[in-house]
Design a protein around this motif. Structure first.
Motif, PDB file in Angstrom:
ATOM      1  N   ALA A  94       0.843  -1.134  -0.001  1.00  0.00           N
ATOM      2  CA  ALA A  94      -0.039   0.085   0.057  1.00  0.00           C
ATOM      3  C   ALA A  94       0.937   1.265  -0.047  1.00  0.00           C
ATOM      4  N   ARG A 137      -7.434  -5.523  -2.231  1.00  0.00           N
ATOM      5  CA  ARG A 137      -8.348  -5.239  -1.040  1.00  0.00           C
ATOM      6  C   ARG A 137      -8.646  -6.460  -0.036  1.00  0.00           C
ATOM      7  N   THR A 138      -8.912  -5.918   1.099  1.00  0.00           N
ATOM      8  CA  THR A 138      -9.214  -6.951   2.058  1.00  0.00           C
ATOM      9  C   THR A 138     -10.823  -7.063   1.688  1.00  0.00           C
ATOM     10  N   GLN A 151     -17.181  -3.602   8.240  1.00  0.00           N
ATOM     11  CA  GLN A 151     -15.791  -3.086   7.983  1.00  0.00           C
ATOM     12  C   GLN A 151     -15.726  -2.937   6.596  1.00  0.00           C
ATOM     13  N   GLN A 152     -15.452  -1.567   5.911  1.00  0.00           N
ATOM     14  CA  GLN A 152     -14.875  -1.593   4.593  1.00  0.00           C
ATOM     15  C   GLN A 152     -13.723  -2.065   4.308  1.00  0.00           C
ATOM     16  N   GLU A 154      -9.872  -2.682   3.066  1.00  0.00           N
ATOM     17  CA  GLU A 154      -8.821  -1.918   3.277  1.00  0.00           C
ATOM     18  C   GLU A 154      -7.892  -2.295   2.059  1.00  0.00           C
ATOM     19  N   LEU A 156      -4.896  -3.237   0.422  1.00  0.00           N
ATOM     20  CA  LEU A 156      -3.399  -3.798   0.683  1.00  0.00           C
ATOM     21  C   LEU A 156      -2.168  -3.438  -0.201  1.00  0.00           C
TER      22      LEU A 156
END
Length: 380
Positions: A94, A137-138, A151-152, A154, A156
């Motif tokens: 990131a 992304r997660t 939870q949005q 994230e 990575l």
């Protein structure tokens, strides 16, 4: 076709040139459109393959970037080895740090700088690649105690890779070669077809031109043309009808000219006969008149010498002069006859006007005295 002016193109040449130009234009247009369509299709296929590969990496790269596990990262960028279109692949966290990268032997010596726009083309060393960056992304996490709380995802990192244009360029070259071959074949076939069609059209026209030249040269023969084209067949039929009418009118005109020539010849012969008869009549009459007139002239001349200068002698002289004048008048009549026959010869000689007037007065004086008239004359 015959009769062409130097430097001018005939109908066949114009038709062939125009047809070949249109065939060439259509062939080049079709070939260019085919090549452009094929090139666009290949590029769209390459870009679609890149997007599909980016989606796959985005789905499978979460663990590798989250854990930074070398084996997982190596598996993530292994597309360089498994996909022949991928020349380079790079895993970035990131913060932009390079976690792992791989290059294929056919690829660049180093991974090019990232493009300004995602999915754009990068160039290096005379080559080009379709550069794709896939964000990793997660997955969204749902709280089991509070389903509404999510939870949005994230960010990575990213997986960046480049698809080579080698296969696309080879396919485009093959397509261009195929297009050029097809265009050349179309031009050759078009040229042969043009020559065939133009000969079927222009050959009958050339025969008609030859027939028209023959008609102008005096030959009144119809032209045998079987073009198989309705318009040319109708033109040939009309031309032959015209030739027949011209021949008929010419025969009629020749007969009319012969009749008029015969009539004129007959009239001329009659006129010549009449002129000859008139000449013979005048010659005979002049001969008949001159015989007694010569006697009168001889006797009056004898009396004039015997009677002397008295009144009787003067009368005898007058008779002689009158006879001489009558003979001159007969000669004038013969001269007029010669003039009508264009055989008169004019003589330019001096005239004694005083003597001429004196002779005329002596001739008419006796008639004047018989009427009690006095005659005088004077020549200045």
């Amino acid at each position: 076709m015959s009769g062409e002016a130097p430097g001018h193109m005939g109908l066949a040449q114009r038709f062939q040139a125009l047809t070949l130009f249109l065939i060439a234009l259509c062939s080049i247009g079709v070939g260019a459109a085919s090549y452009w369509t094929a090139a666009r299709g290949l590029e769209a296929t390459l870009q679609g393959h890149g997007r599909a590969l980016a989606d796959t990496m985005a789905q499978n790269g979460e663990y590798a970037l989250f854990t930074s596990d070398p084996e997982a990262l190596a598996a993530l960028v292994s597309a360089v080895e498994s996909d022949p279109l991928v020349d380079y692949a790079q895993a970035v966290d990131a913060e932009g740090g390079v976690l792992m990268e791989k290059l294929s032997p056919q690829g660049p010596s180093a991974i090019p700088a990232p493009p300004t726009n995602d999915g754009s083309i990068v160039r290096a060393g005379g080559k080009r690649w379709y550069d794709v960056t896939a964000p990793i992304r997660t997955a969204p996490v749902v709280d089991p105690l509070d389903p509404a709380s999510v939870q949005q995802p994230e960010l990575l990192g990213h997986v960046r890779f480049g698809l080579s244009y080698r296969s696309l360029d080879r396919a485009a070259t093959t397509q261009l070669t195929t297009t050029l071959v097809i265009t050349a074949v179309m031009l050759i076939l078009g040229a042969l077809l043009t020559l065939l069609i133009s000969s079927r059209i222009t050959r009958p026209l050339a025969q008609l031109v030859t027939g028209a030249s023959n008609v102008a040269g005096g030959q009144r023969r119809p032209v045998a043309v079987d073009a198989g084209v309705t318009e040319i067949d109708e033109l040939t039929s009309a031309f032959n009808i015209m030739v027949s009418e011209v021949a008929a009118h010419q025969g009629s005109l020749e007969r009319l000219v012969a009749e008029r020539t015969g009539e004129l010849t007959l009239a001329l012969a009659k006129a010549e006969d009449a002129s000859s008869a008139k000449s013979r009549f005048l010659a005979n009459m002049s001969h008949e008149i001159r015989t007694p007139l010569n006697a009168v002239m001889g006797l009056s001349d004898v009396l004039n010498h015997q009677l002397g200068a008295g009144e009787a002698g003067e009368l005898a002289a007058t008779i002689h002069e009158s006879a001489t004048g009558l003979l001159a008048l007969i000669n004038d009549v013969l001269d007029f006859s010669k003039g009508a026959a264009e055989e008169l010869d004019l003589v330019n000689e001096p005239v004694d006007l005083r003597r001429l007037v004196h002779t005329v007065v002596r001739i008419v004086r006796a008639q004047a005295q018989a009427k009690g008239l006095a005659m005088t004359w004077q020549v200045d």
